[in-house]
Design an enzyme around this catalytic site. Structure first.
Site, PDB file in Angstrom:
ATOM      1  N   CYS A  81      60.368  23.691  42.478  1.00 13.59           N
ATOM      2  CA  CYS A  81      59.877  22.784  43.566  1.00 13.59           C
ATOM      3  C   CYS A  81      60.517  22.236  44.449  1.00 13.59           C
ATOM      4  CB  CYS A  81      58.031  23.273  43.463  1.00 13.59           C
ATOM      5  SG  CYS A  81      57.069  22.478  44.654  1.00 13.59           S
ATOM      6  N   CYS A  90      51.784  19.441  41.910  1.00 16.43           N
ATOM      7  CA  CYS A  90      51.911  19.080  40.224  1.00 16.43           C
ATOM      8  C   CYS A  90      52.529  17.973  39.579  1.00 16.43           C
ATOM      9  CB  CYS A  90      52.854  20.759  40.444  1.00 16.43           C
ATOM     10  SG  CYS A  90      52.313  22.085  40.582  1.00 16.43           S
ATOM     11  N   CYS A 173      53.691  26.674  49.022  1.00 16.62           N
ATOM     12  CA  CYS A 173      53.470  26.362  46.937  1.00 16.62           C
ATOM     13  C   CYS A 173      53.547  26.996  45.783  1.00 16.62           C
ATOM     14  CB  CYS A 173      51.931  25.241  47.331  1.00 16.62           C
ATOM     15  SG  CYS A 173      51.777  24.852  45.663  1.00 16.62           S
ATOM     16  N   ASN A 310      28.968  31.915  37.637  1.00 16.91           N
ATOM     17  CA  ASN A 310      30.557  32.901  36.899  1.00 16.91           C
ATOM     18  C   ASN A 310      29.657  33.330  35.437  1.00 16.91           C
ATOM     19  OD1 ASN A 310      32.913  32.421  36.571  1.00 16.91           O
ATOM     20  ND2 ASN A 310      32.867  31.111  35.851  1.00 16.91           N
ATOM     21  N   ASP A 372      29.140  24.071  31.143  1.00 15.29           N
ATOM     22  CA  ASP A 372      30.686  23.715  32.066  1.00 15.29           C
ATOM     23  C   ASP A 372      30.148  22.280  33.263  1.00 15.29           C
ATOM     24  OD1 ASP A 372      33.229  24.547  32.805  1.00 15.29           O
ATOM     25  OD2 ASP A 372      32.402  26.254  34.594  1.00 15.29           O
ATOM     26  N   CYS A 402      36.920  20.891  31.587  1.00 19.17           N
ATOM     27  CA  CYS A 402      37.876  20.054  32.567  1.00 19.17           C
ATOM     28  C   CYS A 402      38.566  18.775  32.078  1.00 19.17           C
ATOM     29  CB  CYS A 402      37.447  20.458  34.081  1.00 19.17           C
ATOM     30  SG  CYS A 402      36.649  19.271  34.719  1.00 19.17           S
TER      31      CYS A 402
END
Length: 450
Positions: A81, A90, A173, A310, A372, A402
């Site tokens: 990138c 990132c 991106c 989900n 979650d 996460c």
């Protein structure tokens, strides 16, 4: 008597350029450079790898900025990138994807050991193969910062630099779906006027069943700008939504976007609702959740932190009944609508504070739990588990995380024998939700011992 205090002057640390060798990566993928001289601090520096000899500039008490790599690691790769050095998106492109995954697994292991989930001297974790994503073009949702430069009469659109408000203008991106930036670039001429850009906060671009552009505005746009946006929407077959302080509205003709479940059910959502950024890996993650939980038509399920459904809808296709519990009322209502629109009468939705959830809020005990949570984790649900009678505790618990630190804390809590929790880990894997970044998604499945 009043007392007056004179504030002490803060000593500004003087930045120095130093040389050092990286000993390890920390849990945020920052290089750890140990103090070589007495009086120096250990520094945490983004962008370097273990074994590398680097030149860096000190910042604050323990941070630093990479200046030069004097002796590169054999693990270092060419960064694809062009914006990588300045963009704050990132932060892990300088190492290949397999080593990214290995580092993320190591982070989870170290945190599980730290919180007492397991002792590597006496046991091991039941790791399964990671769920691996496409390394690039995986993001189906991006959020772009904007700034109107009045003197130059120009609108900046891009991502913010790391730890900065400065915007890095970008045209593409590499981790985003190509259509997202194409839509924004095509729309740019309509936004690049003082009457529109000066009223623009940020832009969110989403692509599920059809592209969506969400414009965050600080005040109403003039009529001619609205007309131009309406025409652009029709020509480009892209839905535009406008979000103000207290309102979210689609332009006339813009349809409600939806995601598709593993069973083909439509999960409608509003722009701004939580949506996993990596659509492909999300499908595989939900499927693995079903494989691990093994819901049956005789079983009742709680889905905590349910979002728009989900996991709830696939669970409802397989279980006797599902109670979806969500802290955000609007999303709890959206889950109810999604169940209704897909003809499900065995899925009910509850909006509740999951930090203070009680058994009386939920009704009948459930055989299976699915969690979650966001980064802060699920301490409230762990406390609920502790308070339940053993016979009312679930047979299996699936936890998707996460944030590996709060995951380790919560799993340790669920395994606490002193609270009567007789569970064991039967499944564990990393989920490659965020390639090229240090962020870690993990799935854990617990089963109650017979």
């Amino acid at each position: 008597m009043a007392q007056f205090f004179k504030p002490q002057k803060r000593n500004k640390s003087v930045s120095k350029t130093l040389k050092g060798q990286v000993s390890a990566l920390d849990h945020q993928a920052r290089a750890v450079v140990r103090a070589a001289v007495k009086g120096q601090s250990t520094r945490f520096i983004m962008g370097a790898l273990p074994g590398e000899v680097i030149e860096y500039k000190t910042a604050g008490k323990h941070s630093g900025h990479l200046e030069r790599i004097l002796e590169p690691s054999s693990d270092r790769r060419e960064v694809p990138c062009e914006y990588y050095a300045s963009c704050g998106g990132c932060d892990f492109q300088h190492i290949d994807e397999q080593k990214q995954l290995a580092h993320k697994r190591q982070v989870v292991e170290e945190l599980f050991q730290k919180f007492g989930v397991f002792n590597p001297q006496t046991s091991s974790l039941p790791w399964q193969e990671p769920l691996v994503s496409e390394p690039m073009r995986y993001r189906r949702r991006v959020r772009l910062a904007t700034r109107w430069l009045g003197k130059e009469q120009k609108l900046l659109i891009g991502f913010r630099e790391a730890q900065s408000h400065h915007i890095v203008p970008i045209e593409d991106c590499l981790v985003a779906d190509e259509i997202l930036l194409h839509c924004v670039n095509t729309l740019y001429p309509l936004l690049n006027t003082s009457t529109v850009a000066s009223k623009l906060g940020h832009i969110e671009a989403i692509n599920t069943n059809t592209p969506v552009i969400l414009l965050r505005i600080t005040e109403a746009l003039p009529g001619d700008a609205m007309q131009a946006l309406q025409e652009w929407q029709t020509v480009n077959k892209t839905n535009i939504w406008l979000q103000s302080e207290n309102d979210l509205q689609p332009l006339a003709g813009a349809a409600m976007p939806f995601d598709t479940s593993i069973d083909g059910d439509k999960l409608y959502f509003q722009p701004g609702d939580f949506l996993q950024v990596n659509g492909g890996i999300n499908q595989r993650m939900v499927q693995q959740a079903m494989d691990w939980l093994k819901p049956e038509k005789t079983q009742r399920v709680y889905d905590f932190f349910a979002g728009i459904g989900n996991f709830s809808l696939p669970l409802a296709r397989r279980a006797q009944s599902v109670l979806a519990v969500e802290g955000v009322y609007r999303m709890a209502e959206q889950t109810r609508i999604n169940a209704e629109s897909n003809g499900m009468d065995n899925l009910s939705s509850l909006s509740a504070d999951l930090n203070e959830i009680t058994a009386s809020d939920l009704g009948k005990p459930a055989d299976l739990w699915c969690l979650d949570p966001a980064r802060p984790g699920a301490e409230g649900v762990v406390k609920l588990l502790h308070k339940l009678k053993p016979e009312h505790r679930p047979q299996r618990i699936l936890y998707v995380s996460c944030a590996p630190d709060t995951l380790a804390r919560d799993i340790a809590g669920m395994l606490t024998e002193s609270k009567g929790c007789n569970y064991r880990i039967i499944g564990l894997s990393t989920v490659d939700m965020f390639p090229q970044t240090h962020h870690i998604e993990t799935m854990v499945c617990l089963e109650r011992a017979s």
